[in-house]
Design a protein around this motif. Structure first.
Motif, PDB file in Angstrom:
ATOM      1  N   VAL A 105       0.857  -1.187   0.000  1.00 27.46           N
ATOM      2  CA  VAL A 105       0.000   0.000   0.000  1.00 27.46           C
ATOM      3  C   VAL A 105       0.893   1.237   0.000  1.00 27.46           C
ATOM      4  CG1 VAL A 105      -1.687   1.327   1.342  1.00 27.46           C
ATOM      5  CG2 VAL A 105      -1.859  -1.176   1.220  1.00 27.46           C
ATOM      6  N   PHE A 106       0.506   2.228  -0.792  1.00 31.70           N
ATOM      7  CA  PHE A 106       1.196   3.515  -0.745  1.00 31.70           C
ATOM      8  C   PHE A 106       0.153   4.616  -0.724  1.00 31.70           C
ATOM      9  CE2 PHE A 106       0.426   3.217  -5.254  1.00 31.70           C
ATOM     10  CZ  PHE A 106       0.322   4.524  -5.711  1.00 31.70           C
ATOM     11  N   GLU A 107       0.570   5.768  -0.256  1.00 29.00           N
ATOM     12  CA  GLU A 107      -0.280   6.956  -0.233  1.00 29.00           C
ATOM     13  C   GLU A 107       0.396   8.024  -1.073  1.00 29.00           C
ATOM     14  OE1 GLU A 107      -1.817   7.999   3.851  1.00 29.00           O
ATOM     15  OE2 GLU A 107      -0.322   6.469   4.378  1.00 29.00           O
ATOM     16  N   TYR A 108      -0.425   8.861  -1.702  1.00 26.45           N
ATOM     17  CA  TYR A 108       0.161   9.970  -2.442  1.00 26.45           C
ATOM     18  C   TYR A 108      -0.744  11.185  -2.380  1.00 26.45           C
ATOM     19  CZ  TYR A 108      -2.991   9.255  -6.440  1.00 26.45           C
ATOM     20  OH  TYR A 108      -4.096   9.147  -7.255  1.00 26.45           O
ATOM     21  N   VAL A 154       4.857  10.819  -2.410  1.00 29.01           N
ATOM     22  CA  VAL A 154       4.523   9.397  -2.289  1.00 29.01           C
ATOM     23  C   VAL A 154       5.115   8.864  -0.995  1.00 29.01           C
ATOM     24  CG1 VAL A 154       4.868   7.097  -3.275  1.00 29.01           C
ATOM     25  CG2 VAL A 154       4.351   9.026  -4.773  1.00 29.01           C
ATOM     26  N   TYR A 155       4.289   8.114  -0.258  1.00 29.69           N
ATOM     27  CA  TYR A 155       4.730   7.491   0.986  1.00 29.69           C
ATOM     28  C   TYR A 155       4.316   6.029   0.998  1.00 29.69           C
ATOM     29  CZ  TYR A 155       4.611   6.177   5.930  1.00 29.69           C
ATOM     30  OH  TYR A 155       4.784   5.520   7.115  1.00 29.69           O
ATOM     31  N   TRP A 191       3.597  15.660   7.846  1.00 26.02           N
ATOM     32  CA  TRP A 191       3.842  17.094   7.989  1.00 26.02           C
ATOM     33  C   TRP A 191       3.600  17.796   6.654  1.00 26.02           C
ATOM     34  CZ3 TRP A 191       7.364  20.687   6.036  1.00 26.02           C
ATOM     35  CH2 TRP A 191       7.373  21.907   6.700  1.00 26.02           C
ATOM     36  N   LEU A 192       4.049  17.176   5.562  1.00 29.76           N
ATOM     37  CA  LEU A 192       3.904  17.804   4.248  1.00 29.76           C
ATOM     38  C   LEU A 192       2.465  17.831   3.743  1.00 29.76           C
ATOM     39  CD1 LEU A 192       7.088  16.387   2.545  1.00 29.76           C
ATOM     40  CD2 LEU A 192       6.595  18.810   2.980  1.00 29.76           C
ATOM     41  N   ILE A 193       1.639  16.870   4.149  1.00 34.65           N
ATOM     42  CA  ILE A 193       0.255  16.844   3.663  1.00 34.65           C
ATOM     43  C   ILE A 193      -0.703  17.622   4.553  1.00 34.65           C
ATOM     44  CG2 ILE A 193       0.529  14.679   2.391  1.00 34.65           C
ATOM     45  CD1 ILE A 193      -1.087  13.359   4.761  1.00 34.65           C
ATOM     46  N   ALA A 194      -0.203  18.195   5.639  1.00 30.90           N
ATOM     47  CA  ALA A 194      -1.059  18.994   6.513  1.00 30.90           C
ATOM     48  C   ALA A 194      -1.579  20.201   5.736  1.00 30.90           C
ATOM     49  CB  ALA A 194      -0.282  19.450   7.738  1.00 30.90           C
ATOM     50  N   PRO A 195      -2.887  20.484   5.858  1.00 31.20           N
ATOM     51  CA  PRO A 195      -3.457  21.627   5.131  1.00 31.20           C
ATOM     52  C   PRO A 195      -2.757  22.931   5.498  1.00 31.20           C
ATOM     53  CG  PRO A 195      -5.181  20.291   6.114  1.00 31.20           C
ATOM     54  CD  PRO A 195      -3.878  19.784   6.662  1.00 31.20           C
ATOM     55  N   ARG A 196      -2.589  23.778   4.489  1.00 26.33           N
ATOM     56  CA  ARG A 196      -2.000  25.098   4.731  1.00 26.33           C
ATOM     57  C   ARG A 196      -2.539  26.073   3.685  1.00 26.33           C
ATOM     58  NH1 ARG A 196       2.150  21.468   3.802  1.00 26.33           N
ATOM     59  NH2 ARG A 196       2.916  21.752   5.889  1.00 26.33           N
ATOM     60  N   SER A 197      -2.497  27.325   4.025  1.00 24.86           N
ATOM     61  CA  SER A 197      -2.961  28.370   3.128  1.00 24.86           C
ATOM     62  C   SER A 197      -1.752  29.152   2.642  1.00 24.86           C
ATOM     63  CB  SER A 197      -3.947  29.285   3.858  1.00 24.86           C
ATOM     64  OG  SER A 197      -4.403  30.288   2.974  1.00 24.86           O
ATOM     65  N   THR A 198      -1.004  28.542   1.746  1.00 25.81           N
ATOM     66  CA  THR A 198       0.180  29.155   1.166  1.00 25.81           C
ATOM     67  C   THR A 198       0.144  28.961  -0.339  1.00 25.81           C
ATOM     68  OG1 THR A 198       1.449  27.116   1.415  1.00 25.81           O
ATOM     69  CG2 THR A 198       1.578  28.695   3.233  1.00 25.81           C
ATOM     70  N   VAL A 199       1.112  29.486  -1.028  1.00 21.59           N
ATOM     71  CA  VAL A 199       1.150  29.359  -2.490  1.00 21.59           C
ATOM     72  C   VAL A 199       1.368  27.905  -2.906  1.00 21.59           C
ATOM     73  CG1 VAL A 199       2.422  30.031  -4.568  1.00 21.59           C
ATOM     74  CG2 VAL A 199       1.863  31.743  -2.847  1.00 21.59           C
ATOM     75  N   PRO A 237      -5.524  16.434  -1.511  1.00 23.49           N
ATOM     76  CA  PRO A 237      -5.984  15.308  -0.694  1.00 23.49           C
ATOM     77  C   PRO A 237      -5.111  14.063  -0.902  1.00 23.49           C
ATOM     78  CG  PRO A 237      -7.630  15.904  -2.361  1.00 23.49           C
ATOM     79  CD  PRO A 237      -6.485  16.842  -2.509  1.00 23.49           C
ATOM     80  N   VAL A 238      -5.129  13.191   0.081  1.00 22.24           N
ATOM     81  CA  VAL A 238      -4.351  11.954   0.021  1.00 22.24           C
ATOM     82  C   VAL A 238      -5.164  10.862  -0.650  1.00 22.24           C
ATOM     83  CG1 VAL A 238      -3.203  10.178   1.406  1.00 22.24           C
ATOM     84  CG2 VAL A 238      -3.054  12.578   2.079  1.00 22.24           C
ATOM     85  N   HIS A 239      -4.495  10.117  -1.523  1.00 23.00           N
ATOM     86  CA  HIS A 239      -5.083   8.969  -2.210  1.00 23.00           C
ATOM     87  C   HIS A 239      -4.214   7.754  -1.916  1.00 23.00           C
ATOM     88  CE1 HIS A 239      -7.476  11.856  -4.497  1.00 23.00           C
ATOM     89  NE2 HIS A 239      -6.354  12.534  -4.657  1.00 23.00           N
ATOM     90  N   THR A 240      -4.738   6.559  -2.160  1.00 19.12           N
ATOM     91  CA  THR A 240      -3.977   5.342  -1.906  1.00 19.12           C
ATOM     92  C   THR A 240      -3.926   4.466  -3.148  1.00 19.12           C
ATOM     93  OG1 THR A 240      -5.928   4.163  -1.113  1.00 19.12           O
ATOM     94  CG2 THR A 240      -4.585   5.290   0.539  1.00 19.12           C
ATOM     95  N   GLY A 241      -2.985   3.530  -3.125  1.00 14.07           N
ATOM     96  CA  GLY A 241      -2.853   2.575  -4.208  1.00 14.07           C
ATOM     97  C   GLY A 241      -1.973   1.423  -3.767  1.00 14.07           C
ATOM     98  N   LEU A 242      -1.687   0.527  -4.693  1.00 13.90           N
ATOM     99  CA  LEU A 242      -0.801  -0.609  -4.451  1.00 13.90           C
ATOM    100  C   LEU A 242       0.341  -0.539  -5.445  1.00 13.90           C
ATOM    101  CD1 LEU A 242      -3.462  -3.448  -4.063  1.00 13.90           C
ATOM    102  CD2 LEU A 242      -2.106  -2.402  -2.230  1.00 13.90           C
ATOM    103  N   THR A 243       1.537  -0.869  -4.985  1.00 13.97           N
ATOM    104  CA  THR A 243       2.701  -0.804  -5.869  1.00 13.97           C
ATOM    105  C   THR A 243       3.740  -1.844  -5.481  1.00 13.97           C
ATOM    106  OG1 THR A 243       4.373   0.659  -6.820  1.00 13.97           O
ATOM    107  CG2 THR A 243       3.903   0.929  -4.472  1.00 13.97           C
ATOM    108  N   THR A 244       4.522  -2.267  -6.445  1.00 10.36           N
ATOM    109  CA  THR A 244       5.690  -3.110  -6.177  1.00 10.36           C
ATOM    110  C   THR A 244       6.946  -2.256  -6.100  1.00 10.36           C
ATOM    111  OG1 THR A 244       6.025  -3.514  -8.535  1.00 10.36           O
ATOM    112  CG2 THR A 244       4.713  -5.137  -7.323  1.00 10.36           C
TER     113      THR A 244
END
Length: 128
Positions: free
Chosen positions: A7-10, A31-32, A93-101, A106-113
């Protein structure tokens, strides 16, 4: 190469040149993959789109912000305060909402090798 999929998140990294207007375009991907302790970001700034949305945009500033996202993912000295954090904490930390340029989507998921290949695939598919 393993055929086991993890499983990965992006999340997309978006540029919102004028936050008050809400207009945006994709400029990167995060990607995480927890199973691999992997986190990475790749960015691509389309200056034509940036200037179309805001002719007075600070291109150098946006590029610096995008490089900072990549630096946090890379860890070490380039991660600043997040240098000692594990991959998951840096991603969160990077996916935390912020009001900047430069903002995460939103985070999505998938499967990868292969999480590293996923970064490039998503960049080509969703950004370039």
């Amino acid at each position: 190469m393993s055929t086991e999929r993890d499983v990965f998140e992006y999340a997309l990294v978006r540029v919102v040149p004028r936050v008050e207007r809400g207009e945006m375009f994709n400029a990167g991907v995060l990607v995480y993959c927890r199973a691999k302790s992997f986190v990475a970001a790749r960015t691509h700034l389309d200056e034509v789109k940036l200037k179309a949305l805001d002719p007075g945009a600070d291109v150098a500033g946006v590029r610096a912000a995008l490089r900072a996202v990549e630096g946090v993912c890379g860890g070490g000295d380039g991660a600043g305060q997040a240098a000692g954090d594990d991959a998951g904490r840096r991603f969160r930390w990077l996916i935390a909402p912020r009001s900047t340029v430069v903002q995460p989507g939103p985070v999505h998921t998938g499967l990868t090798t292969d999480p590293e290949a996923e970064v490039e695939r998503l960049l080509d598919l969703l950004v370039r």
